[in-house]
Design an enzyme around this catalytic site. Sequence first.
Site, mmCIF file in Angstrom:
data_model
loop_
_atom_site.group_PDB
_atom_site.id
_atom_site.type_symbol
_atom_site.label_atom_id
_atom_site.label_comp_id
_atom_site.label_asym_id
_atom_site.label_seq_id
_atom_site.Cartn_x
_atom_site.Cartn_y
_atom_site.Cartn_z
ATOM 1 N N GLU A 1 97.663 113.519 19.688
ATOM 2 C CA GLU A 1 98.814 114.414 19.674
ATOM 3 C C GLU A 1 98.551 115.730 18.570
ATOM 4 O O GLU A 1 99.164 116.198 18.008
ATOM 5 C CB GLU A 1 100.236 113.984 19.203
ATOM 6 C CG GLU A 1 100.552 112.980 20.203
ATOM 7 C CD GLU A 1 101.852 112.392 19.586
ATOM 8 O OE1 GLU A 1 102.468 112.917 18.703
ATOM 9 O OE2 GLU A 1 102.483 111.493 20.281
ATOM 10 N N GLU B 1 102.237 107.845 25.874
ATOM 11 C CA GLU B 1 103.263 107.583 24.934
ATOM 12 C C GLU B 1 104.503 108.229 25.321
ATOM 13 O O GLU B 1 104.647 109.480 25.902
ATOM 14 C CB GLU B 1 103.015 107.885 23.510
ATOM 15 C CG GLU B 1 103.985 107.266 22.684
ATOM 16 C CD GLU B 1 103.563 107.935 21.255
ATOM 17 O OE1 GLU B 1 102.277 107.435 20.851
ATOM 18 O OE2 GLU B 1 104.321 108.284 20.419
#
Length: 774
Positions: free
Chosen positions: A455, A552
């Site tokens: 991320e 995720e």
Amino acid sequence: MNKTTYTHKHSKLAILVASIMFAGISGCVEGEKINTETAEYTPESRQLGVIAGEDGEFAPGEQVTIDGRLVGTTEGQTILWSQTEGDSIAIEDWTSPTLNFVAPQVEAIEAYTFEIKAIDEDGSVVVDADGSELKDDVTITVFDPEKLITLEAEDSSVATLKGTVRIVDKNDDMYIAGHSGTSHTSDINPGDSVTFNVNLDAPGYYTVYLNYAIGIGYGGKVGQVKVNGVVSELSLAETGKFEQIRVDVFNMNQGENTIEVGGGWSYYRVDSIQILPAAAPAAPLAVEPSLVNPNATSTTKKLMEFLTQNYGSSTLSGQTEFPAKVGNEFPLTNFDAIVDATEDDAPAIVAFDYMNYSASYNGSDIAGLTDSIIKAHEEKNIIVSALFHWRAPSGNEAEQGCFYSDCTSFDLTAALADEQSDDYKALINDIDTVALELTKLANADIPVLWRPLHEAEGEWFWWGAHGSDALKQLWEIMYERMTNHHQLNNLIWVFTHTQSLSADWYPGDEYVDIVGYDGYAEPKNDDEVTFKSQFSTLKDRHNGKKLVALTETGTIPNVETMHEQNAWWSFFITWNSETWDTSSVIGPQGADKITIDSNYSFDGIINLLDLPNTTEKVEAGTYENFEANSDEFDISAWEFQNNWSPTDGINLSTAWFSDGAQSLSGETQLVEGDDNIILQTYPEGGVVLGSVNTLKIIAHTENAGSDVQIQLFAKDQNDEWRDGGAVPLSENGTQLSLDISDLNELSGFGVRFMGAKGSVDTPSQFYIDSVEFE
């Protein structure tokens, strides 16, 4: 489309990513430096690629422009277009990067596909490292305008307003000219939406467009469109006027459908939606099971083979575990919650976090995490994934270290600029610390879906706070150090996008095996959110090159909905339950058991019991020497056949043996025509092979004549027969050998006796002993 390289054209998408974590997870380990050697970083030339441009829809008579180009480092290469689908379109110059033509007249809807290839100076097509042609394609759809359905926001018969949003006119401050119909909405505020009711004559795939505007001074926003509950998030530019944006292609129903516009960052105005029949989106292209590390272990390659074999047809389930130590172990709390809900299904992938293996962590005891991972893999056969919430090497405001960029002053760019600095050495030290844990997994021959530096483009973690160039440099340093210095050949490298999916953050095909996306729905336990638009973007960008995975997400998704909407994620991994926050709906704690059970039971999902090698691996040594007494030995696992038919007479015998005091025997009265006698076994679940190459058995007969030929055979997991050839019987037993070095498992094996001849009044005996794998 086969996107070998891609430059994203839009601004940032907003996905609400789970950033609320237990306060106790920020901390630091006091450890001595393991290795402070520096990793060399040398900028490399960019990999050559080719881009065809974006798909589009046009009415007859409209001007069509397709822009293609080479990207990366070129050395005299050019491009060449060709048309691969649809009636022939006249193009003046097929070597020009830009194709221009007028959309032809059509009766309903027609597709025209154009392919672009990279051409070398000698006129041949350029190929990549795998020998595949560098090419890409783009599809232009031309439609009859009468097939286009337009629904206006001000038409109350088809549109329903919710919240404070209203229809504005010329006297309103929010009015913007240039809309279709008679008017448009005011700003979509948080909680507002416009829901369009769409009645279709036929089911099928439809392209949806949104006509919107954002006022000057507002800045770019993120819009959200739900088609029958399937969410797409759109990057909306500050336009100052009404513009149309293509949402995506959706599988819609005959009769009633709903399209809801609202959510995201809000503050955009809606004019109308348009719907057009479309061809079914193409499934993702097959991906070769090659890995970026040419020295990857055989088990790591086999895992990649399994993932690629199922890509585009099934999705693997996965669950994250929070590293909370209980006693001397790290229990699979979330895994157990899934099993409790389903009673039979379990996640195929379990993800673990090395968040406390940073030198800046000084919290609770962390010893034993890797040992627990090894135990879970050996006992349950889980696929192991690992990530690293890396606590900043220095500059932490929190006593236990911090991975969020807002609580550390650590400057990655400055650290990378000076390889002699303490901060640079601290980076290498932390990489080495985690590498030692991953080495334990390598020594246990466990492949790992390794997902570091995740991320980054969200910039909420320190490794993303200083821009994409610094992140990519750090990724390459970590890759080189773990792969070359530590020789970690058990890693499958997984890069994780978020938000805008910007290609600027991608480290490059030579450093990444799987491309992932971390996405959280709002609400975070909405299992119907498929992240379809994000899948489409990444699939198109890496089609045929890299697997695309939902690495995720907040809850256990409905994979059936994903597949219906052509979101063919290779796997999903649900984040762990935040048990310290009873209001949290993330993870298994936020989903009811019925939903978990239903979503895990879909035929298109691969769960733990669907994985290969679910039985214990057979390693080198004796498999069976038949020394157990009849009460301890399961003789029913073995079969005695006469002319391919099961027969009685199998037993443990002391009449002949090669080792110990007894063997497995089959006794039968032979008659004329009995030519195939077999002793064999087909264990439940098969025989999963470890590091073995050869199967050996010793065989013997009594009262079966002197012309007996014997043959050792095995069947692989597909029940395909192989044997070691027929050999004559020796006087006191014959050693048989069969090469099985290329097999992962056997469904069964045995010995075949041919040409036996018995007397009229004496039974014949057939023996095997000392079954070994070498």
